[in-house]
Write an enzyme that holds these catalytic residues in place. Sequence first.
Site, PDB file in Angstrom:
ATOM      1  N   GLU A 158       0.825  -1.204   0.000  1.00 56.90           N
ATOM      2  CA  GLU A 158       0.000   0.000   0.000  1.00 56.90           C
ATOM      3  C   GLU A 158       0.868   1.266   0.000  1.00 56.90           C
ATOM      4  O   GLU A 158       0.625   2.212   0.746  1.00 56.90           O
ATOM      5  CB  GLU A 158      -0.973   0.001   1.190  1.00 56.90           C
ATOM      6  CG  GLU A 158      -2.063  -1.051   1.072  1.00 56.90           C
ATOM      7  CD  GLU A 158      -3.198  -0.857   2.052  1.00 56.90           C
ATOM      8  OE1 GLU A 158      -4.334  -1.222   1.717  1.00 56.90           O
ATOM      9  OE2 GLU A 158      -2.954  -0.338   3.164  1.00 56.90           O
ATOM     10  N   GLU A 232      -6.097  -7.899  -0.780  1.00 56.73           N
ATOM     11  CA  GLU A 232      -6.649  -7.880   0.571  1.00 56.73           C
ATOM     12  C   GLU A 232      -8.144  -7.649   0.462  1.00 56.73           C
ATOM     13  O   GLU A 232      -8.590  -6.519   0.223  1.00 56.73           O
ATOM     14  CB  GLU A 232      -6.010  -6.790   1.440  1.00 56.73           C
ATOM     15  CG  GLU A 232      -4.560  -7.037   1.790  1.00 56.73           C
ATOM     16  CD  GLU A 232      -4.008  -6.007   2.770  1.00 56.73           C
ATOM     17  OE1 GLU A 232      -4.810  -5.278   3.402  1.00 56.73           O
ATOM     18  OE2 GLU A 232      -2.771  -5.916   2.886  1.00 56.73           O
TER      19      GLU A 232
END
Length: 584
Positions: A158, A232
């Site tokens: 991320e 995710e």
Amino acid sequence: MPRLEVAADEFRLDDRPLRIISGGLHYFRIHPEQWADRLRKARLMGLNTVETYVPWNLHSPRPGEFRLDGGLDLCRFLDLAAAEGLHVLLRPGPYICAEWDGGGLPSWLLAEEGIELRSRDPRYLKAVDDYLGALLPAVLPHLSTRGGPVIAVQLENEYGAYGDDSGYLKDLAELLHRHGVDVPLFTCDQPADLERGGLDGVLRTVNLGSRVDAGLAALRTQQPSGPLMCSEFWIGWFDRWGSIHATRSAADAAADLDRLLAAGASVNIYMFHGGTNFGFTNGANDKGTYRPTVTSYDYDAPLDEAGDPGPKYAAFREVIARYAPVPEEPIPGPAPKLSPAVAELTSCASLLDQCERLGGAVLADRPQTMEQLGQSFGFVLYETTLPEAGPAVLRIAEVHDRAQVFVDGQPVGVLERENHEHSLAFHVPRSGAQLAVLVENQGRVNYGQAMHDRKGLLGEVTVNARTQQGWHSRPLPLDDPDRLSFTAFDPASPPVGPAFHRGHLDIEQPADGWIALDGWTKGQVWINGFALGRYWSRGPQTTLYVPAPVLRAGRNEITVLELHSSTTRTVELRSTPGLGPVED
């Protein structure tokens, strides 16, 4: 040798289409004797892959050191995954987030003044190079290109939520390749961050918990061709102290899983099994207010904290069966649990009185941070002499994270970072009185720009507006409470201030269970020397998970560090958890 191929619209392995149906399973949050059980249950739910991060800070607790033993034996974990026929998505960081202390970055990086984390800072990249140089020689034999289970490796985690320097990502890719990684690399980002966090030539994947169609569309906008993947898929959430226990209905999560698979996407369920932030390893968030994460990482996952299938397990298995083969074996039942029992803690040891047994002090004009002391977890005890009797106001620029203040051994107050507290007024009984400040590291920030999170007393410390000098800074990592000398508890003279309490409990047959600390306030628990984690009456969780392998038939030793006081001398072992209320 099989190599995962990133084709125009799908993954291929051994020249056959592969839909990755994966689940998050962090070996470092699970007792190593339970790895095989959790991996078997992953296969039985219909997963063909598991995902794990690699926590740099645990594997490399100090510069120049690297561990791959015990609960950090990643190679054994990978072998067990292969034995179950599972592929592995490996996410070595260097940054992992994961609600883990510092996002997995080792605290010793912060001993460097001005260091820029997750950047092209040469000091940071040199440390990353050393880390990968220690980790990857052991991992390379487990890559699919060499007959192992690891089919892909994550480049960064991320990154688009933190920065936008594609040069940094390119540096990381070059390091991974130079150290021998020859399986595909991938990045993951939330939909709004996909452009910032990606690197041309590296597969982009998306992270989301809802709005599946919009998330996949955002991914396709940034990556017009290539397989769709959600790295995710958030099917639960983590908890923080003082909040509620986060949950998500099985039906709602299963419906979104169905949407992902119906769209042809591959998926990694985050988490399949959350596990536990044992010891002091939890992270924290700070978006203007510091919020530490609790010990349990149950995450309302398909497997609960003890590894038992919950409602999402059957619901997800049913969805997966529409798109991929699912083993015909029945859903596993719950593991045996401890019979309820009560243990009396009959001996105690004062932390302040015995602090010299737990760590040596460093004398300096200013308080030293944990990182300057070469310490990662636990507490620091700061001590100095107050020159004057009378009223006093203590002011501390920054408390990271929670400071208990004592004058001549008597508690006079608490300062909490979470409440933005910086000053405390008290009376000094005599000239030459001893001021002691016990500071707890409640978890380094694991997300966002606040990750440069040094611990202890930061900045100037004044007493009555005068800079206080002459500080003894004593690191208390609390990695070995057996250094203490315990004496029988005397109800006529109970310990004042932080104290360790110890007792024993006989168990006929070890099994999973939970320890409840009703009547206790805040602290840590060890069983047979194994650090279970933090407890806090603030909640939401009111029990700590006790893995069966921690226990032994016969006598078991229980040690509790209580930072304040308790209304009882007992703790209770239970067969069910207390994770807290699910609404205010």
